[in-house]
Design a protein around this motif. Structure first.
Motif, PDB file in Angstrom:
ATOM      1  N   LEU A 140       0.831  -1.199   0.000  1.00 19.96           N
ATOM      2  CA  LEU A 140       0.000   0.000   0.000  1.00 19.96           C
ATOM      3  C   LEU A 140       0.869   1.254   0.000  1.00 19.96           C
ATOM      4  O   LEU A 140       0.655   2.175  -0.788  1.00 19.96           O
ATOM      5  CB  LEU A 140      -0.939   0.000   1.205  1.00 19.96           C
ATOM      6  N   GLY A 141       1.857   1.291   0.876  1.00 17.62           N
ATOM      7  CA  GLY A 141       2.743   2.447   0.954  1.00 17.62           C
ATOM      8  C   GLY A 141       3.448   2.728  -0.363  1.00 17.62           C
ATOM      9  O   GLY A 141       3.512   3.872  -0.821  1.00 17.62           O
ATOM     10  N   LYS A 142       3.953   1.677  -0.989  1.00 17.49           N
ATOM     11  CA  LYS A 142       4.643   1.842  -2.273  1.00 17.49           C
ATOM     12  C   LYS A 142       3.700   2.346  -3.350  1.00 17.49           C
ATOM     13  O   LYS A 142       4.060   3.206  -4.158  1.00 17.49           O
ATOM     14  CB  LYS A 142       5.274   0.514  -2.713  1.00 17.49           C
ATOM     15  N   ARG A 143       2.488   1.818  -3.360  1.00 24.53           N
ATOM     16  CA  ARG A 143       1.523   2.241  -4.383  1.00 24.53           C
ATOM     17  C   ARG A 143       1.086   3.681  -4.160  1.00 24.53           C
ATOM     18  O   ARG A 143       0.951   4.446  -5.113  1.00 24.53           O
ATOM     19  CB  ARG A 143       0.324   1.295  -4.387  1.00 24.53           C
ATOM     20  N   LEU A 144       0.886   4.070  -2.901  1.00 24.42           N
ATOM     21  CA  LEU A 144       0.504   5.457  -2.621  1.00 24.42           C
ATOM     22  C   LEU A 144       1.610   6.414  -3.057  1.00 24.42           C
ATOM     23  O   LEU A 144       1.341   7.457  -3.662  1.00 24.42           O
ATOM     24  CB  LEU A 144       0.200   5.641  -1.127  1.00 24.42           C
ATOM     25  N   LYS A 145       2.835   6.043  -2.775  1.00 23.38           N
ATOM     26  CA  LYS A 145       3.979   6.876  -3.152  1.00 23.38           C
ATOM     27  C   LYS A 145       4.107   6.955  -4.677  1.00 23.38           C
ATOM     28  O   LYS A 145       4.345   8.023  -5.241  1.00 23.38           O
ATOM     29  CB  LYS A 145       5.262   6.310  -2.540  1.00 23.38           C
ATOM     30  N   LYS A 146       3.916   5.818  -5.336  1.00 23.61           N
ATOM     31  CA  LYS A 146       4.004   5.781  -6.794  1.00 23.61           C
ATOM     32  C   LYS A 146       2.924   6.655  -7.423  1.00 23.61           C
ATOM     33  O   LYS A 146       3.189   7.397  -8.374  1.00 23.61           O
ATOM     34  CB  LYS A 146       3.858   4.337  -7.278  1.00 23.61           C
ATOM     35  N   LEU A 147       1.714   6.602  -6.907  1.00 26.42           N
ATOM     36  CA  LEU A 147       0.627   7.409  -7.441  1.00 26.42           C
ATOM     37  C   LEU A 147       0.900   8.902  -7.278  1.00 26.42           C
ATOM     38  O   LEU A 147       0.613   9.695  -8.169  1.00 26.42           O
ATOM     39  CB  LEU A 147      -0.703   7.049  -6.772  1.00 26.42           C
ATOM     40  N   ARG A 148       1.448   9.262  -6.134  1.00 31.68           N
ATOM     41  CA  ARG A 148       1.766  10.677  -5.896  1.00 31.68           C
ATOM     42  C   ARG A 148       2.861  11.119  -6.848  1.00 31.68           C
ATOM     43  O   ARG A 148       2.827  12.225  -7.391  1.00 31.68           O
ATOM     44  CB  ARG A 148       2.195  10.891  -4.444  1.00 31.68           C
ATOM     45  N   GLY A 149       3.818  10.223  -7.070  1.00 33.13           N
ATOM     46  CA  GLY A 149       4.902  10.515  -8.006  1.00 33.13           C
ATOM     47  C   GLY A 149       5.687  11.754  -7.648  1.00 33.13           C
ATOM     48  O   GLY A 149       5.736  12.175  -6.489  1.00 33.13           O
ATOM     49  N   LYS A 150       6.297  12.339  -8.649  1.00 33.74           N
ATOM     50  CA  LYS A 150       7.115  13.532  -8.432  1.00 33.74           C
ATOM     51  C   LYS A 150       6.366  14.811  -8.779  1.00 33.74           C
ATOM     52  O   LYS A 150       6.900  15.896  -8.642  1.00 33.74           O
ATOM     53  CB  LYS A 150       8.382  13.418  -9.267  1.00 33.74           C
ATOM     54  N   GLN A 151       5.111  14.669  -9.228  1.00 29.46           N
ATOM     55  CA  GLN A 151       4.340  15.844  -9.619  1.00 29.46           C
ATOM     56  C   GLN A 151       3.837  16.652  -8.423  1.00 29.46           C
ATOM     57  O   GLN A 151       3.532  17.826  -8.549  1.00 29.46           O
ATOM     58  CB  GLN A 151       3.117  15.447 -10.468  1.00 29.46           C
ATOM     59  N   ILE A 152       3.744  16.012  -7.284  1.00 30.86           N
ATOM     60  CA  ILE A 152       3.160  16.670  -6.115  1.00 30.86           C
ATOM     61  C   ILE A 152       3.932  16.249  -4.864  1.00 30.86           C
ATOM     62  O   ILE A 152       4.351  15.104  -4.740  1.00 30.86           O
ATOM     63  CB  ILE A 152       1.654  16.319  -6.007  1.00 30.86           C
ATOM     64  N   THR A 153       4.131  17.179  -3.964  1.00 29.83           N
ATOM     65  CA  THR A 153       4.839  16.870  -2.723  1.00 29.83           C
ATOM     66  C   THR A 153       3.865  16.272  -1.703  1.00 29.83           C
ATOM     67  O   THR A 153       2.646  16.378  -1.855  1.00 29.83           O
ATOM     68  CB  THR A 153       5.474  18.129  -2.104  1.00 29.83           C
ATOM     69  N   GLN A 154       4.419  15.662  -0.674  1.00 31.37           N
ATOM     70  CA  GLN A 154       3.580  15.153   0.412  1.00 31.37           C
ATOM     71  C   GLN A 154       2.788  16.305   1.034  1.00 31.37           C
ATOM     72  O   GLN A 154       1.622  16.135   1.380  1.00 31.37           O
ATOM     73  CB  GLN A 154       4.428  14.471   1.482  1.00 31.37           C
ATOM     74  N   GLU A 155       3.417  17.438   1.160  1.00 31.40           N
ATOM     75  CA  GLU A 155       2.756  18.619   1.749  1.00 31.40           C
ATOM     76  C   GLU A 155       1.551  19.043   0.905  1.00 31.40           C
ATOM     77  O   GLU A 155       0.466  19.303   1.431  1.00 31.40           O
ATOM     78  CB  GLU A 155       3.756  19.772   1.864  1.00 31.40           C
ATOM     79  N   GLU A 156       1.735  19.106  -0.420  1.00 38.40           N
ATOM     80  CA  GLU A 156       0.636  19.494  -1.314  1.00 38.40           C
ATOM     81  C   GLU A 156      -0.502  18.476  -1.273  1.00 38.40           C
ATOM     82  O   GLU A 156      -1.673  18.840  -1.227  1.00 38.40           O
ATOM     83  CB  GLU A 156       1.148  19.645  -2.750  1.00 38.40           C
ATOM     84  N   LEU A 157      -0.137  17.202  -1.269  1.00 34.47           N
ATOM     85  CA  LEU A 157      -1.155  16.155  -1.197  1.00 34.47           C
ATOM     86  C   LEU A 157      -1.906  16.222   0.126  1.00 34.47           C
ATOM     87  O   LEU A 157      -3.132  16.094   0.155  1.00 34.47           O
ATOM     88  CB  LEU A 157      -0.510  14.778  -1.374  1.00 34.47           C
ATOM     89  N   ALA A 158      -1.183  16.442   1.195  1.00 30.22           N
ATOM     90  CA  ALA A 158      -1.810  16.547   2.515  1.00 30.22           C
ATOM     91  C   ALA A 158      -2.850  17.674   2.533  1.00 30.22           C
ATOM     92  O   ALA A 158      -3.951  17.500   3.067  1.00 30.22           O
ATOM     93  CB  ALA A 158      -0.746  16.776   3.583  1.00 30.22           C
ATOM     94  N   LYS A 159      -2.518  18.795   1.930  1.00 29.71           N
ATOM     95  CA  LYS A 159      -3.466  19.918   1.876  1.00 29.71           C
ATOM     96  C   LYS A 159      -4.692  19.554   1.051  1.00 29.71           C
ATOM     97  O   LYS A 159      -5.824  19.861   1.439  1.00 29.71           O
ATOM     98  CB  LYS A 159      -2.784  21.156   1.298  1.00 29.71           C
ATOM     99  N   ARG A 160      -4.485  18.895  -0.087  1.00 36.51           N
ATOM    100  CA  ARG A 160      -5.610  18.509  -0.953  1.00 36.51           C
ATOM    101  C   ARG A 160      -6.561  17.542  -0.262  1.00 36.51           C
ATOM    102  O   ARG A 160      -7.769  17.616  -0.432  1.00 36.51           O
ATOM    103  CB  ARG A 160      -5.109  17.848  -2.229  1.00 36.51           C
ATOM    104  N   LEU A 161      -5.998  16.610   0.496  1.00 37.16           N
ATOM    105  CA  LEU A 161      -6.814  15.590   1.147  1.00 37.16           C
ATOM    106  C   LEU A 161      -7.198  15.951   2.574  1.00 37.16           C
ATOM    107  O   LEU A 161      -7.909  15.207   3.239  1.00 37.16           O
ATOM    108  CB  LEU A 161      -6.071  14.249   1.132  1.00 37.16           C
ATOM    109  N   ASN A 162      -6.683  17.071   3.053  1.00 42.15           N
ATOM    110  CA  ASN A 162      -6.966  17.539   4.410  1.00 42.15           C
ATOM    111  C   ASN A 162      -6.418  16.599   5.486  1.00 42.15           C
ATOM    112  O   ASN A 162      -7.083  16.268   6.457  1.00 42.15           O
ATOM    113  CB  ASN A 162      -8.468  17.770   4.609  1.00 42.15           C
ATOM    114  N   PHE A 163      -5.168  16.144   5.262  1.00 42.67           N
ATOM    115  CA  PHE A 163      -4.428  15.340   6.227  1.00 42.67           C
ATOM    116  C   PHE A 163      -3.120  16.063   6.510  1.00 42.67           C
ATOM    117  O   PHE A 163      -2.747  16.990   5.815  1.00 42.67           O
ATOM    118  CB  PHE A 163      -4.099  13.943   5.678  1.00 42.67           C
ATOM    119  N   SER A 164      -2.374  15.586   7.495  1.00 43.58           N
ATOM    120  CA  SER A 164      -1.059  16.181   7.753  1.00 43.58           C
ATOM    121  C   SER A 164      -0.003  15.540   6.844  1.00 43.58           C
ATOM    122  O   SER A 164      -0.191  14.413   6.360  1.00 43.58           O
ATOM    123  CB  SER A 164      -0.653  15.980   9.217  1.00 43.58           C
TER     124      SER A 164
END
Length: 90
Positions: free
Chosen positions: A17-41
């Motif tokens: 799961l962790g690998k797939r989530l990371k792969k989906l996020r890819g290099k187009q978006i940072t963890q910080e940006e994704l966290a804001k979009r999904l309303n998580f830290s």
């Protein structure tokens, strides 16, 4: 199935799961940006991607909808990113 086998299966699924989530996020978006979009830290996203914790069902659905993938794909039960019936319909 023994508790040891069940634990190994669960740990393997967390890693997949962790690998797939990371792969989906890819290099187009940072963890910080994704966290804001999904309303998580950002730390929550990091923990998921590194297999330290697992999202709730509601959180998984947000991810699956955002990236248009199936839950089976996220957990490694399928190599198809979309539900298999979508491939049959198209």
């Amino acid at each position: 199935m023994s508790n040891t086998h069940l634990h190994l299966e669960t740990e393997d699924r967390k890693k997949i799961l962790g690998k797939r989530l990371k792969k989906l996020r890819g290099k187009q978006i940072t963890q910080e940006e994704l966290a804001k979009r999904l309303n998580f830290s950002r730390q929550t996203i990091n923990n998921w991607e590194n297999g330290r914790s697992v999202p709730s069902v509601e959180q998984l659905h947000k991810y699956a909808e955002m990236y248009n993938v199936s839950l089976d794909y996220l957990f490694g039960y399928s190599e198809f990113t979309k539900p298999e019936n979508e491939y049959l319909e198209g």
